[in-house]
Design an enzyme around this catalytic site. Structure first.
Site: not given
Length: 369
Positions: A195, A237
């Site tokens: 992420e 992500k």
């Protein structure tokens, strides 16, 4: 004559059975029509949520809320995995049932947040690095034993063109940290969700966000390659490509779809099974509509789905209000929101789920959790 021996200047490969397990788990997490529920808010962050509905931030209330989420019948139709805070992985509900068992009952894969928060990078203007690599391998082993099958590590960058942010130093630091985390997770049989969040803070245009996101993702995948990360057993992500929250130009959802897809096509190898977008403070409705705008531009070489926290939970919390008599209504709201995002993964969401309250912005400046 050169023989057929393997090239030696490369990271060691994972055992075949581990690589296979990782790849299978990653595919399940991005199964058609499903996404991930991010319920990994720290104790401090969940306090903010509870303060808004005027309930006390106790262990019991946190367990009750997660029980509400994970005990929702039918949630597994739309949700493939749930990211948990460490406390939740080992927690039980009032009936003494482990919360992870509720997920298993719905066919939902438990995951775990493994980073330890942000610290400032020396010699930068408060750009951030993520802590948590020390002892990560040992923690991953314990999380796997407890039932977790994937992990998440959040890195944060900020766009400020006037100050040259993000700097090359911060991009390098973020990329390398994410890659080391991913490698350690895979060695311990956890699928890493990578992420690199570029915050919506600022007044930059969508074009600037596209340029920066492309640069960051290119750096991240180079670092993943250098660290021997198995792309088939990992997920990305990222933020959607949007204008900064303070930008005076209103961004159209079609533009968000176009710039996001273009950026991914330029940077993300097709070996990766899927991309699970963060909502980044968008309203519940905007997060669904923009995901839909991304998916109508398919077909794509990867699954493009969601890993939402606030954009799945805001209306649920407001409906629940900490009262047992509201649990059924709150669960119905969660299912409605999850179904909306499921439809968006097919490019078939028409809007309107949740009414006017779903359109409220969830943006928080310098968001941490």
């Amino acid at each position: 004559m050169v023989g057929c021996a393997e090239y030696k200047n490369a990271p060691m490969k994972l055992p075949k059975e581990v690589a296979q397990e990782l790849a299978e788990t990653a595919k399940k997490l991005v199964a058609a029509g499903k996404g991930i529920l991010a319920a990994d808010e720290s104790t401090q962050t969940i306090k903010k949520r509870f303060d808004n509905i005027k309930i006390e931030n106790t262990v019991e209330n946190r367990a009750s809320y997660r029980d509400l989420l994970f005990g929702t019948k039918g949630l597994g139709k739309f949700i493939s995995g749930a990211i948990l805070f460490e406390e939740t992985l080992f927690q039980k509900n009032e009936a003494g049932v482990p919360l992870v068992n509720l997920l298993h009952d719905e066919g939902i894969i438990p995951g775990i947040k493994v980073d330890k928060g942000l610290v400032s990078i020396p010699c930068t203007d408060d750009e951030k690095s993520t802590q948590g690599l020390d002892g990560l391998a040992e923690r991953c082993k314990e999380y796997y034993k407890a039932g977790a099958r994937f992990a998440k590590w959040r890195a944060v960058l900020v766009i400020d063109p006037a100050k040259g942010k993000p700097t090359d130093l911060s991009i390098q630091e973020v990329s390398w940290g994410l890659a080391r985390y991913a490698s350690i997770c895979q060695q311990n049989k956890l699928v890493p969700i990578v992420e690199p969040e570029i915050l919506a803070d600022g007044a930059h245009t969508i074009e600037v966000c596209a340029t920066v996101t492309q640069k960051v993702l290119a750096s991240v995948f180079k670092a993943l390659h250098d660290n021997g990360v198995l792309l088939e057993g990992a997920l990305l992500k990222p933020n959607m490509v949007t204008a900064g929250y303070d930008c005076t130009e209103k961004t159209k959802t079609d533009d968000i779809g176009f710039f996001t897809v273009r950026t991914l096509r330029r940077t993300v190898p097709p070996a990766l099974p899927g991309v699970v977008f963060l909502s980044g403070g968008q309203s519940e409705e905007d997060a669904s509509i923009n995901l839909n705008s991304i998916n109508v531009l398919g077909p794509h070489p990867w699954a493009l789905t969601f890993s939402y926290g606030r954009a799945l939970q805001a209306s649920v919390l407001n409906t629940w209000q900490g009262k047992k008599e509201n649990v059924a209504k709150a669960r119905a709201v969660l299912l409605q929101r999850a179904e909306a995002n499921s439809l968006a993964t097919y490019g078939k969401y028409k809007g309107g789920a949740g009414g006017s309250t779903a359109g409220a912005s969830l943006y928080e400046k310098k968001y941490v959790y």
